[in-house]
Write a protein that holds these residues in place. Structure first.
Motif, PDB file in Angstrom:
ATOM      1  N   PHE A 138       0.645  -1.354   0.191  1.00 14.41           N
ATOM      2  CA  PHE A 138      -0.076   0.150   0.023  1.00 14.41           C
ATOM      3  C   PHE A 138       0.950   1.237   0.061  1.00 14.41           C
ATOM      4  N   GLY A 139       0.487   2.228  -0.761  1.00 17.10           N
ATOM      5  CA  GLY A 139       1.024   3.534  -0.638  1.00 17.10           C
ATOM      6  C   GLY A 139       2.397   3.297  -1.578  1.00 17.10           C
ATOM      7  N   ASP A 140       2.935   4.518  -1.897  1.00  8.71           N
ATOM      8  CA  ASP A 140       4.337   4.606  -2.833  1.00  8.71           C
ATOM      9  C   ASP A 140       5.350   3.870  -2.110  1.00  8.71           C
ATOM     10  N   LEU A 141       5.429   3.988  -0.882  1.00  6.14           N
ATOM     11  CA  LEU A 141       6.825   3.261  -0.190  1.00  6.14           C
ATOM     12  C   LEU A 141       6.269   3.015   1.165  1.00  6.14           C
ATOM     13  N   SER A 142       6.849   1.920   1.690  1.00  7.14           N
ATOM     14  CA  SER A 142       6.864   1.486   3.261  1.00  7.14           C
ATOM     15  C   SER A 142       8.060   1.215   3.903  1.00  7.14           C
ATOM     16  N   MET A 143       8.390   1.640   5.258  1.00  8.33           N
ATOM     17  CA  MET A 143       9.442   1.275   5.644  1.00  8.33           C
ATOM     18  C   MET A 143       9.407   0.436   7.054  1.00  8.33           C
ATOM     19  N   PHE A 144      10.001  -0.585   6.949  1.00 10.84           N
ATOM     20  CA  PHE A 144       9.852  -1.793   8.097  1.00 10.84           C
ATOM     21  C   PHE A 144      11.340  -1.706   8.717  1.00 10.84           C
ATOM     22  N   SER A 145      11.113  -1.623  10.151  1.00 14.31           N
ATOM     23  CA  SER A 145      12.281  -1.809  11.177  1.00 14.31           C
ATOM     24  C   SER A 145      12.455  -3.066  11.562  1.00 14.31           C
ATOM     25  N   PHE A 146      13.721  -3.444  11.546  1.00 13.12           N
ATOM     26  CA  PHE A 146      14.172  -4.805  12.062  1.00 13.12           C
ATOM     27  C   PHE A 146      14.885  -4.681  13.397  1.00 13.12           C
ATOM     28  N   HIS A 147      14.695  -3.917  14.054  1.00  8.61           N
ATOM     29  CA  HIS A 147      15.317  -3.505  15.393  1.00  8.61           C
ATOM     30  C   HIS A 147      14.955  -4.542  16.276  1.00  8.61           C
TER      31      HIS A 147
END
Ligand code: T4K
Length: 382
Positions: free
Chosen positions: A176-185
């Protein structure tokens, strides 16, 4: 009388693969002596994520903050971006580092994500994008936000730091959307110790992101843009690959914990839970937020947070204070009264949730909360 836990119960603990498995992976690294810079394990991890997200448009980073910062730069976002004040501070920092002005608007009361009506009301000729957060992994109002973005010609970017593994209908949330950021912390339900991932629509963005995370190098002699160093290393990639194999198991354990918390807390006066998620959403139970109504619970959120510590339970006030109330953002003008966000930030508490948390410990945490409420009710009768 409920006894305090012997060992601290933290808000989260990272899942760790069996040590023997990880050591085996390390042996490969020792043999190749390849530690970073687009190594073989990073490539395998990238391919695994392409399969997981059913797209080739993926790019890995050493953490989520730099991933988001670089995404904004790579997409050429400037001017004003409409965003939420109810998030981890890195969401706004990524805007700041790109000299973008954050325009904070309110959240909706059910799942604490951006309120689309408030977004639309805040659009100005300088607005270039919406930066929404799937906070606690709860999906934003995806269709309405997409519609607003399309009508006003804005880019739609999701901070999906908490939402790895979430699916909506048949699609991974990264679609969904133009871009997504996922954190792998390490504190995330899925992690690679530290790490970040971008999933994006426009295939052409991949080259720019790859340059930006590696100093802008095209080859040994050409630097095509002033990039930075945001590369994921081989040990992170190894952890990422191995934890991915256990994702379903991790999510199932977390689901059982959520279920038990919900069962045991739902009838306690003054404790408000988010509505159960709709059947078309696969939720991954990243956090266990509860809202405390001081009058009904007879104890404030802050008091409960402190009282739990006496039992060795370390809940967290994710996300208090609102970002606009941090000293470094207090000079940002905020037009929206942020009524809901302020109320939620003052009441929210996230309880411990992680795969290795025993259900009997969850029961005890709930009993402690109930006994604290009863104690106050009892006191007020005298
Ligand atoms: N956008 C959003 C919406 C985010 O929530 C985040 C990060 C980002 C962007 C940026 O992504 P990254 O650049 O981080 O990839 C934590 C995390 O550091 C941060 O990643 C996360 N959000 C944020 C919500 O929480 P702290 O300072 O609250 O974590 P800390 O160190 O107090 O850890 C919490 C508990 O977890 C500890 O009490 C014990 C346990 N723990 C922690 C670590 C690091 C462990 O048991 N082992 C560990 O290795 O920020």
């Amino acid at each position: 009388m409920i006894r305090a836990f012997e060992k601290p119960i933290y808000v989260t603990r990272p899942f760790l693969p069996p040590l023997a498995e990880f050591s085996q992976g390390l042996e490969e690294i020792w043999e190749t002596r390849w530690l970073t810079n687009d190594g073989p394990i990073l490539r395998r991890f990238t391919q695994a994520l392409c399969n997981f997200f059913e797209t080739d448009n993926v790019c890995l980073f050493n953490n989520g903050t730099l991933a988001l910062q670089i995404a904004l730069q790579g997409m050429g976002i400037s001017g004003e971006v409409i965003t939420t004040p109810f998030t981890f501070v890195a969401t706004t920092h990524a805007l700041f580092w790109n000299k973008i002005r954050p325009v904070f608007v309110d959240i909706e009361p059910e799942y604490y994500t951006l309120d689309p009506e408030k977004v639309e009301a805040a659009i100005t000729p300088w607005t270039t994008a919406i930066l929404a957060v799937h906070v606690y992994g709860y999906p934003c109002k995806l269709n309405v936000l997409a519609d607003i973005a399309r009508r006003h010609n804005l880019r739609l970017i999701y901070d999906a730091a908490h939402a790895f593994g979430v699916r909506v209908g048949t699609k991974p949330i990264g679609h969904f959307g133009d871009l997504s950021m996922f954190s792998f912390h390490a504190t995330k339900s899925y992690h690679s110790m530290e790490g970040g991932l971008l999933i994006f629509k426009e295939a052409g963005l991949k080259g720019t992101l790859d340059y930006l995370k590696n100093f802008g190098f095209k080859n040994e002699e050409e630097v095509v843009m002033p990039g930075t160093n945001a590369k994921m290393n081989e040990i992170q990639a190894l952890m990422g690959i191995q934890v991915l194999q256990y994702l379903d198991e991790i999510v199932q354990k977390r689901a059982r914990i959520t279920e038990l918390y919900r069962q045991m807390l739902r009838d306690i006066p003054g404790i408000h839970l988010t509505p159960p998620s709709s059947p078309d959403i696969l939720y991954t139970h990243a956090y266990m937020p509860i809202e405390i109504n001081e009058t009904e619970f007879r104890m404030s959120r802050d008091e409960l947070h402190e009282e739990l510590k006496k039992y060795n339970v370390f809940s967290r006030k994710y996300f208090y204070p609102l970002i606009c109330d941090y000293a470094c953002y207090r000079n940002v003008s905020v037009k929206d009264p942020l009524t809901i966000a302020r109320r939620v930030a003052d009441r929210i508490l996230t309880l411990p949730i992680y795969d290795a948390l025993e259900l009997s410990d969850v029961e005890t945490i709930c009993e402690i909360i109930l006994s604290l409420h009863r104690g106050r009710r009892h006191e007020s009768q005298f």
